[in-house]
Design a protein around this motif. Structure first.
Motif, PDB file in Angstrom:
ATOM      1  N   VAL A 154     -56.204  -5.388  -8.567  1.00 23.57           N
ATOM      2  CA  VAL A 154     -54.664  -5.525  -9.224  1.00 23.57           C
ATOM      3  C   VAL A 154     -54.751  -6.326  -8.759  1.00 23.57           C
ATOM      4  CG1 VAL A 154     -54.323  -3.259  -9.249  1.00 23.57           C
ATOM      5  CG2 VAL A 154     -53.339  -4.666  -7.736  1.00 23.57           C
ATOM      6  N   LEU A 155     -55.120  -7.108  -7.338  1.00 20.43           N
ATOM      7  CA  LEU A 155     -54.192  -8.354  -6.560  1.00 20.43           C
ATOM      8  C   LEU A 155     -55.070  -9.953  -7.536  1.00 20.43           C
ATOM      9  CD1 LEU A 155     -52.746  -9.095  -4.313  1.00 20.43           C
ATOM     10  CD2 LEU A 155     -54.532  -9.166  -2.669  1.00 20.43           C
ATOM     11  N   ARG A 156     -54.353 -10.242  -8.418  1.00 19.63           N
ATOM     12  CA  ARG A 156     -54.995 -11.108  -8.715  1.00 19.63           C
ATOM     13  C   ARG A 156     -53.549 -11.950  -9.551  1.00 19.63           C
ATOM     14  NH1 ARG A 156     -59.200 -10.541 -11.906  1.00 19.63           N
ATOM     15  NH2 ARG A 156     -59.615  -8.595 -10.525  1.00 19.63           N
ATOM     16  N   PRO A 157     -53.844 -12.977  -9.864  1.00 17.86           N
ATOM     17  CA  PRO A 157     -52.938 -14.449 -10.565  1.00 17.86           C
ATOM     18  C   PRO A 157     -51.740 -13.716 -11.469  1.00 17.86           C
ATOM     19  CG  PRO A 157     -54.498 -15.646 -10.075  1.00 17.86           C
ATOM     20  CD  PRO A 157     -54.864 -14.425 -10.507  1.00 17.86           C
ATOM     21  N   GLY A 158     -50.467 -13.476 -11.481  1.00  9.76           N
ATOM     22  CA  GLY A 158     -49.858 -12.416 -12.215  1.00  9.76           C
ATOM     23  C   GLY A 158     -49.604 -11.017 -11.901  1.00  9.76           C
ATOM     24  N   ALA A 159     -50.290 -10.887 -11.219  1.00  6.90           N
ATOM     25  CA  ALA A 159     -50.035  -9.126 -10.378  1.00  6.90           C
ATOM     26  C   ALA A 159     -48.835  -9.219  -9.718  1.00  6.90           C
ATOM     27  CB  ALA A 159     -50.586  -8.981  -9.806  1.00  6.90           C
ATOM     28  N   THR A 160     -48.017  -8.518  -9.360  1.00  8.26           N
ATOM     29  CA  THR A 160     -46.820  -7.886  -8.893  1.00  8.26           C
ATOM     30  C   THR A 160     -46.642  -7.528  -7.237  1.00  8.26           C
ATOM     31  OG1 THR A 160     -45.566  -6.361 -10.071  1.00  8.26           O
ATOM     32  CG2 THR A 160     -45.090  -8.547 -11.378  1.00  8.26           C
ATOM     33  N   ALA A 161     -45.655  -7.189  -7.211  1.00  8.65           N
ATOM     34  CA  ALA A 161     -45.568  -6.920  -5.551  1.00  8.65           C
ATOM     35  C   ALA A 161     -45.369  -5.372  -6.033  1.00  8.65           C
ATOM     36  CB  ALA A 161     -45.132  -6.956  -4.613  1.00  8.65           C
ATOM     37  N   ALA A 162     -44.517  -4.687  -6.792  1.00 11.83           N
ATOM     38  CA  ALA A 162     -44.923  -3.111  -7.904  1.00 11.83           C
ATOM     39  C   ALA A 162     -46.592  -2.558  -8.118  1.00 11.83           C
ATOM     40  CB  ALA A 162     -43.642  -3.446  -8.492  1.00 11.83           C
ATOM     41  N   ASP A 163     -46.958  -4.108  -8.567  1.00 10.75           N
ATOM     42  CA  ASP A 163     -48.751  -2.747  -9.104  1.00 10.75           C
ATOM     43  C   ASP A 163     -49.006  -2.644  -7.740  1.00 10.75           C
ATOM     44  OD1 ASP A 163     -47.448  -4.306 -11.518  1.00 10.75           O
ATOM     45  OD2 ASP A 163     -48.685  -6.026 -10.810  1.00 10.75           O
ATOM     46  N   VAL A 164     -48.957  -3.407  -6.619  1.00 10.48           N
ATOM     47  CA  VAL A 164     -49.953  -3.404  -5.744  1.00 10.48           C
ATOM     48  C   VAL A 164     -49.147  -2.124  -5.020  1.00 10.48           C
ATOM     49  CG1 VAL A 164     -49.468  -4.379  -2.582  1.00 10.48           C
ATOM     50  CG2 VAL A 164     -50.558  -6.040  -5.301  1.00 10.48           C
ATOM     51  N   VAL A 165     -47.844  -1.690  -5.299  1.00 13.12           N
ATOM     52  CA  VAL A 165     -47.260  -0.465  -4.552  1.00 13.12           C
ATOM     53  C   VAL A 165     -47.766   0.619  -5.223  1.00 13.12           C
ATOM     54  CG1 VAL A 165     -45.184   0.890  -3.633  1.00 13.12           C
ATOM     55  CG2 VAL A 165     -45.128  -2.053  -3.651  1.00 13.12           C
ATOM     56  N   ALA A 166     -48.586   0.603  -6.187  1.00 11.67           N
ATOM     57  CA  ALA A 166     -48.285   1.069  -7.672  1.00 11.67           C
ATOM     58  C   ALA A 166     -49.663   1.445  -6.923  1.00 11.67           C
ATOM     59  CB  ALA A 166     -48.251   1.832  -8.933  1.00 11.67           C
ATOM     60  N   ALA A 167     -50.317   1.167  -7.358  1.00 12.00           N
ATOM     61  CA  ALA A 167     -51.983   1.027  -6.263  1.00 12.00           C
ATOM     62  C   ALA A 167     -51.974   1.135  -5.046  1.00 12.00           C
ATOM     63  CB  ALA A 167     -52.568  -0.495  -5.901  1.00 12.00           C
ATOM     64  N   ALA A 168     -51.548   1.611  -3.864  1.00 13.01           N
ATOM     65  CA  ALA A 168     -51.551   2.248  -2.803  1.00 13.01           C
ATOM     66  C   ALA A 168     -51.374   4.278  -3.155  1.00 13.01           C
ATOM     67  CB  ALA A 168     -51.105   1.636  -2.465  1.00 13.01           C
ATOM     68  N   ALA A 219     -37.469  -1.756   3.002  1.00 14.39           N
ATOM     69  CA  ALA A 219     -36.948  -2.552   2.323  1.00 14.39           C
ATOM     70  C   ALA A 219     -36.717  -2.358   1.000  1.00 14.39           C
ATOM     71  CB  ALA A 219     -37.109  -3.806   2.502  1.00 14.39           C
ATOM     72  N   PRO A 220     -36.636  -2.784  -0.579  1.00 10.27           N
ATOM     73  CA  PRO A 220     -37.203  -2.668  -1.480  1.00 10.27           C
ATOM     74  C   PRO A 220     -38.070  -4.000  -2.069  1.00 10.27           C
ATOM     75  CG  PRO A 220     -34.627  -2.324  -1.175  1.00 10.27           C
ATOM     76  CD  PRO A 220     -35.110  -3.075  -0.554  1.00 10.27           C
ATOM     77  N   VAL A 221     -38.889  -3.088  -2.977  1.00  7.48           N
ATOM     78  CA  VAL A 221     -40.535  -3.539  -3.399  1.00  7.48           C
ATOM     79  C   VAL A 221     -39.779  -5.486  -4.109  1.00  7.48           C
ATOM     80  CG1 VAL A 221     -42.039  -4.024  -4.628  1.00  7.48           C
ATOM     81  CG2 VAL A 221     -41.618  -1.720  -3.500  1.00  7.48           C
ATOM     82  N   PRO A 222     -39.907  -6.039  -3.432  1.00  4.02           N
ATOM     83  CA  PRO A 222     -39.270  -7.357  -4.425  1.00  4.02           C
ATOM     84  C   PRO A 222     -39.611  -7.386  -5.258  1.00  4.02           C
ATOM     85  CG  PRO A 222     -41.121  -7.742  -2.367  1.00  4.02           C
ATOM     86  CD  PRO A 222     -40.576  -6.797  -2.221  1.00  4.02           C
ATOM     87  N   ASP A 223     -39.738  -8.171  -6.097  1.00  3.40           N
ATOM     88  CA  ASP A 223     -39.672  -8.918  -7.320  1.00  3.40           C
ATOM     89  C   ASP A 223     -40.505 -10.388  -7.119  1.00  3.40           C
ATOM     90  OD1 ASP A 223     -40.115  -9.738  -9.862  1.00  3.40           O
ATOM     91  OD2 ASP A 223     -37.585 -10.571 -10.098  1.00  3.40           O
ATOM     92  N   PHE A 224     -41.759 -10.329  -6.903  1.00  2.00           N
ATOM     93  CA  PHE A 224     -42.503 -10.929  -6.383  1.00  2.00           C
ATOM     94  C   PHE A 224     -43.805 -11.076  -7.520  1.00  2.00           C
ATOM     95  CE2 PHE A 224     -45.918 -12.662  -4.292  1.00  2.00           C
ATOM     96  CZ  PHE A 224     -45.358 -13.837  -3.292  1.00  2.00           C
ATOM     97  N   THR A 225     -44.070 -12.072  -7.594  1.00  3.85           N
ATOM     98  CA  THR A 225     -45.981 -12.502  -8.770  1.00  3.85           C
ATOM     99  C   THR A 225     -46.219 -13.368  -7.709  1.00  3.85           C
ATOM    100  OG1 THR A 225     -44.300 -12.429 -10.638  1.00  3.85           O
ATOM    101  CG2 THR A 225     -46.366 -13.489 -11.308  1.00  3.85           C
TER     102      THR A 225
END
Length: 382
Positions: free
Chosen positions: A277-291, A326-332
């Motif tokens: 999922v790690l590509r331009p436009g992906a979010t930190a929340a996408d990474v956590v969900a993938a794990a 900490a809360p998952v950051p709003d990061f792209t």
């Protein structure tokens, strides 16, 4: 890169200065103080080429030459050879007072002065007594370091190659009877003579049959490796301030038992899922969900799952679903960012664990490997 020290091009240094001056304009500051001490404070080297040793302060004013104050006094000659674009002076007898006087001479009294770096409260008070307002510019500087230039990526590749050498030396040299201090000597011997320096090398060894630790330690112990151990490591060798980072697990002079195979299978699955999922436009929340494959396998983690790296311990910093500090950051994510993906999967009771993962470069189409060491649960001491 030229002798006797590797150097970024004039164009790269001008790019950095222009970016920093744009940040100053955004924050409405006419002068900026950049601080570092005890090999901490990456902005000093990024701006001047001088890696911080004991203490370093940079006074920045658009249209004027940077002034770099260096402590100790005997460090000044080397700083003058490396930081050739700055006016390098001794910081003695008291660094902050010297820098404040330079700010005063540049007309900063009563105005807004920007600050980057871990300045202590007493020194901060000295700056505040001069300035009308001290403006924290740390967050803006961090944003400047998230996306790497082409030259920075080339330096990073050198740091990754040196880190690869260190992990391969560990694979080839670790054997029963060596303690963790000797493991450190093994890995440092792989890169020091090539100009590399140690960012970190962390180890942990424990019996795979009766494990007692799940995560590498920051200080080496005198415990000797034994046949049947799991040896985990987190290693970063640095080319100046551009380190790689590799995390691997070795089965020492034995085949891994089912518990360790299962742990590493979950770690490999998580690594693949995150990289997927790690590509331009992906979010930190996408990474956590993938794990979530880690928790689905009945395990958890003990360290960050992913963090930005190179130029600092950068955003985003996230854990797996069961371990968020900490809360998952709003990061792209964007192309040009470098992050470490490190599924450090452990049993729920934290007696056993594995390390895998590495630093990757986010390209236009997804993550690019910049390390070459094979993945998987590896063998040592055979």
């Amino acid at each position: 890169m030229t002798e006797p020290y590797p150097r970024f091009s004039d164009g790269e240094m001008a790019r950095r200065r222009a970016a920093l001056e744009a940040v100053m304009a955004e924050h409405d500051v006419a002068h900026l103080l950049v601080y570092g001490a005890n090999r901490f404070g990456s902005a000093v080297g990024w701006l001047t080429r001088w890696p911080v040793t004991r203490e370093a302060l940079v006074v920045v004013t658009p249209g004027e030459r940077d002034c770099l104050f260096v402590d100790f006094y005997n460090h000044v000659p080397n700083a003058q050879r490396i930081a050739t674009e700055a006016d390098v002076r001794p910081a003695a007898p008291l660094g902050i007072a010297t820098a404040v006087e330079e700010l005063r001479a540049r007309g900063a009294a009563g105005g807004r002065v920007g600050l980057i770096g871990p300045l202590g409260h007493r020194a901060h008070a000295r700056v505040a007594a001069l300035a009308g307002e001290v403006v924290d510019v740390d967050a803006a500087y961090t944003r400047l370091r998230l996306r790497k230039s082409a030259e920075e990526i080339e330096w990073l590749r050198v740091g990754c190659e040196l880190t690869d050498r260190a992990v391969l030396a560990l694979r080839d040299g670790a054997r029963p009877g060596l303690d963790e201090r000797e493991l450190g000597a093994l890995v440092e011997g792989a890169y020091v003579a090539r100009g590399g320096t140690t960012h970190i090398h962390y180890f942990a060894a424990t019996s795979m049959a009766a494990p007692e630790t799940s995560v590498p330690a920051q200080w080496p112990s005198t415990r000797k490796l034994q046949a049947g151990d799991a040896l985990t490591c987190e290693i970063s060798a640095s080319w100046w301030d551009h380190p790689g980072q590799l995390l691997r697990t070795f089965a020492v002079a034995a085949d891994p038992p089912p518990r360790y195979r299962e742990l590493h299978a979950a770690a490999d699955a998580a690594l693949d899922a995150v990289l997927g999922v790690l590509r331009p436009g992906a979010t930190a929340a996408d990474v956590v969900a993938a794990a979530r494959v880690i928790e689905d396998a009945g395990f958890t983690t003990r360290d960050d799952l992913l963090h930005g790296f190179v130029g600092g311990y950068l955003p985003p910093v996230v854990g797996s679903p069961s371990r968020q500090i900490a809360p998952v950051p709003d990061f792209t994510f964007a192309a040009g960012m470098t992050v470490v993906v490190q599924p450090n999967v452990v049993t729920r009771d934290e007696t056993a664990g594995v390390q895998t993962g590495e630093l990757v470069l986010i390209g236009d189409e997804g993550p690019e490997r910049v390390h070459a060491v094979e993945r998987g649960l590896l063998s040592a001491g055979r």
